[in-house]
Design a protein around this motif. Structure first.
Motif, PDB file in Angstrom:
ATOM      1  N   ALA A 218       0.836  -1.209   0.000  1.00  0.00           N
ATOM      2  CA  ALA A 218       0.000   0.000   0.000  1.00  0.00           C
ATOM      3  C   ALA A 218       0.865   1.251   0.000  1.00  0.00           C
ATOM      4  O   ALA A 218       0.546   2.244  -0.677  1.00  0.00           O
ATOM      5  CB  ALA A 218      -0.924  -0.008   1.221  1.00  0.00           C
ATOM      6  N   TRP A 219       1.976   1.213   0.750  1.00  0.00           N
ATOM      7  CA  TRP A 219       2.903   2.346   0.769  1.00  0.00           C
ATOM      8  C   TRP A 219       3.446   2.631  -0.624  1.00  0.00           C
ATOM      9  O   TRP A 219       3.547   3.792  -1.041  1.00  0.00           O
ATOM     10  CB  TRP A 219       4.057   2.063   1.729  1.00  0.00           C
ATOM     11  N   ALA A 220       3.827   1.567  -1.356  1.00  0.00           N
ATOM     12  CA  ALA A 220       4.402   1.743  -2.691  1.00  0.00           C
ATOM     13  C   ALA A 220       3.420   2.459  -3.613  1.00  0.00           C
ATOM     14  O   ALA A 220       3.803   3.353  -4.386  1.00  0.00           O
ATOM     15  CB  ALA A 220       4.788   0.389  -3.281  1.00  0.00           C
ATOM     16  N   GLU A 221       2.150   2.104  -3.547  1.00  0.00           N
ATOM     17  CA  GLU A 221       1.139   2.769  -4.365  1.00  0.00           C
ATOM     18  C   GLU A 221       1.016   4.243  -4.001  1.00  0.00           C
ATOM     19  O   GLU A 221       0.901   5.107  -4.880  1.00  0.00           O
ATOM     20  CB  GLU A 221      -0.208   2.059  -4.207  1.00  0.00           C
ATOM     21  N   ARG A 222       1.023   4.533  -2.698  1.00  0.00           N
ATOM     22  CA  ARG A 222       0.927   5.933  -2.270  1.00  0.00           C
ATOM     23  C   ARG A 222       2.150   6.725  -2.706  1.00  0.00           C
ATOM     24  O   ARG A 222       2.034   7.875  -3.160  1.00  0.00           O
ATOM     25  CB  ARG A 222       0.767   6.008  -0.750  1.00  0.00           C
ATOM     26  N   PHE A 223       3.334   6.131  -2.574  1.00  0.00           N
ATOM     27  CA  PHE A 223       4.559   6.832  -2.937  1.00  0.00           C
ATOM     28  C   PHE A 223       4.567   7.178  -4.426  1.00  0.00           C
ATOM     29  O   PHE A 223       4.896   8.309  -4.813  1.00  0.00           O
ATOM     30  CB  PHE A 223       5.774   5.974  -2.599  1.00  0.00           C
ATOM     31  N   LEU A 224       4.204   6.227  -5.261  1.00  0.00           N
ATOM     32  CA  LEU A 224       4.229   6.452  -6.706  1.00  0.00           C
ATOM     33  C   LEU A 224       3.175   7.458  -7.160  1.00  0.00           C
ATOM     34  O   LEU A 224       3.253   7.981  -8.272  1.00  0.00           O
ATOM     35  CB  LEU A 224       4.033   5.127  -7.443  1.00  0.00           C
ATOM     36  N   ALA A 225       2.198   7.747  -6.298  1.00  0.00           N
ATOM     37  CA  ALA A 225       1.153   8.717  -6.633  1.00  0.00           C
ATOM     38  C   ALA A 225       1.526  10.146  -6.256  1.00  0.00           C
ATOM     39  O   ALA A 225       0.824  11.092  -6.623  1.00  0.00           O
ATOM     40  CB  ALA A 225      -0.156   8.326  -5.946  1.00  0.00           C
ATOM     41  N   VAL A 226       2.644  10.337  -5.529  1.00  0.00           N
ATOM     42  CA  VAL A 226       3.083  11.680  -5.123  1.00  0.00           C
ATOM     43  C   VAL A 226       3.563  12.450  -6.357  1.00  0.00           C
ATOM     44  O   VAL A 226       4.306  11.911  -7.193  1.00  0.00           O
ATOM     45  CB  VAL A 226       4.215  11.578  -4.078  1.00  0.00           C
ATOM     46  N   ASP A 227       3.156  13.690  -6.485  1.00  0.00           N
ATOM     47  CA  ASP A 227       3.470  14.483  -7.677  1.00  0.00           C
ATOM     48  C   ASP A 227       4.983  14.545  -7.951  1.00  0.00           C
ATOM     49  O   ASP A 227       5.423  14.372  -9.089  1.00  0.00           O
ATOM     50  CB  ASP A 227       2.914  15.896  -7.547  1.00  0.00           C
ATOM     51  N   ALA A 228       5.781  14.809  -6.916  1.00  0.00           N
ATOM     52  CA  ALA A 228       7.231  14.940  -7.095  1.00  0.00           C
ATOM     53  C   ALA A 228       7.865  13.636  -7.551  1.00  0.00           C
ATOM     54  O   ALA A 228       8.945  13.646  -8.146  1.00  0.00           O
ATOM     55  CB  ALA A 228       7.885  15.410  -5.790  1.00  0.00           C
ATOM     56  N   VAL A 229       7.185  12.522  -7.283  1.00  0.00           N
ATOM     57  CA  VAL A 229       7.670  11.206  -7.714  1.00  0.00           C
ATOM     58  C   VAL A 229       7.227  10.942  -9.156  1.00  0.00           C
ATOM     59  O   VAL A 229       8.041  10.541 -10.006  1.00  0.00           O
ATOM     60  CB  VAL A 229       7.152  10.104  -6.772  1.00  0.00           C
ATOM     61  N   LYS A 230       5.951  11.151  -9.431  1.00  0.00           N
ATOM     62  CA  LYS A 230       5.421  10.897 -10.782  1.00  0.00           C
ATOM     63  C   LYS A 230       6.171  11.689 -11.847  1.00  0.00           C
ATOM     64  O   LYS A 230       6.367  11.211 -12.974  1.00  0.00           O
ATOM     65  CB  LYS A 230       3.933  11.254 -10.835  1.00  0.00           C
ATOM     66  N   GLU A 231       6.609  12.880 -11.486  1.00  0.00           N
ATOM     67  CA  GLU A 231       7.269  13.752 -12.465  1.00  0.00           C
ATOM     68  C   GLU A 231       8.640  13.251 -12.893  1.00  0.00           C
ATOM     69  O   GLU A 231       9.129  13.621 -13.966  1.00  0.00           O
ATOM     70  CB  GLU A 231       7.401  15.166 -11.877  1.00  0.00           C
ATOM     71  N   VAL A 232       9.281  12.402 -12.082  1.00  0.00           N
ATOM     72  CA  VAL A 232      10.668  12.021 -12.387  1.00  0.00           C
ATOM     73  C   VAL A 232      10.885  10.516 -12.550  1.00  0.00           C
ATOM     74  O   VAL A 232      11.962  10.095 -12.968  1.00  0.00           O
ATOM     75  CB  VAL A 232      11.632  12.542 -11.294  1.00  0.00           C
TER      76      VAL A 232
END
Length: 257
Positions: A218-232
């Motif tokens: 569940a953490w991995a899904e939340r992390f990948l949904a963070v804008d600063a993460v998705k952008e890079v």
């Protein structure tokens, strides 16, 4: 990207990296969390630039953050540097304010570096030179039979189990290792998620299995949904293509067993 000039916090920022490196992704995420502009310079590790060799003469590797003409090396060191220099910025703090919580975050970030993160070094080995690998991940990559894969996977599961427990401890029931927001451990581990998914598909396993490790999945899904993460985060298909290319070269160079 537009870069500020001057001294101190406003000095020009340049990041030397390679597009698929989890260690470079860490720094990109951190800069994004702080809302900082920077110039990105893509390096070709087979023919390293003079700037990289000059900026990191000890290890001669990426990432390197150049701030006002001065180089900072090693991804976790860079993350902490960015957090300290731009502590008053409007972006997300990377380290918690409490000294004990900071020490705990640094401990688990080091754990990630010393265990889970090392499996990616083997991929780099296929292009460059042999490194010291985490044995269970090395075995997983080299496995050619179902029996070998089962044994290798069994050896790496305890590491993930430890991280599952660490997440529950550090998050205190909240969304991330860092609590309500992404922090040091989140960035250190989360930068590897694309590579983990690629290796899962190629090897035929599911490392962050929802049934076995529900908190981490569940953490991995939340992390990948963070804008600063998705952008890079790099495109999974491109990473898959790169990994298969590395793997083919490695198998060919190894010759018959």
């Amino acid at each position: 990207m537009e870069a500020a000039r001057g001294g101190g916090e406003g000095a020009e920022l340049r990041l030397l990296g390679t597009w698929s490196s989890p260690w470079v992704i860490r720094v990109k995420v951190a800069l994004g969390l702080k809302g900082l502009s920077y110039e990105y310079v893509e390096e070709v590790l087979a023919s390293k630039s003079d700037l990289l060799l000059k900026s990191n003469p000890v290890h001669k590797k990426v990432p390197v953050l150049i701030h006002g003409g001065r180089a900072v090396c090693e991804s976790v060191v860079i993350l902490q540097y960015v957090d300290e220099v731009w502590a008053g910025a409007s972006g997300t703090p990377i380290l918690p304010s409490d000294p004990y919580d900071r020490a705990t975050a640094r401990f688990w970030a080091t754990y990630v570096n010393d265990t889970v993160a090392t499996w990616h070094e083997m991929i780099q080995c296929l292009r460059v030179t042999c490194l010291q690998f985490f044995p269970s991940w090395r075995a997983l990559f080299r496995s050619t039979t179902d029996e070998q894969r089962t044994e290798a996977f069994k050896n790496v599961v305890p590491v993930v189990d430890t991280l599952e427990r660490a997440l529950r401890e550090c998050s205190k029931g909240k969304a991330f290792f860092g609590g309500d927001a992404v922090g040091l451990v989140d960035v250190a581990l989360g930068s590897h998620l694309v590579w983990i998914s690629v290796v899962d598909e190629v090897v035929g396993v599911r490392l962050l299995d929802k049934a076995r490790f529900p908190a981490l999945a569940a953490w991995a899904e939340r992390f990948l949904a963070v804008d600063a993460v998705k952008e890079v985060m790099p495109d999974v298909r491109k990473v898959m293509e790169q990994y298969k290319g590395f793997l083919a070269k490695w198998i060919a160079s190894a010759g018959p067993s």
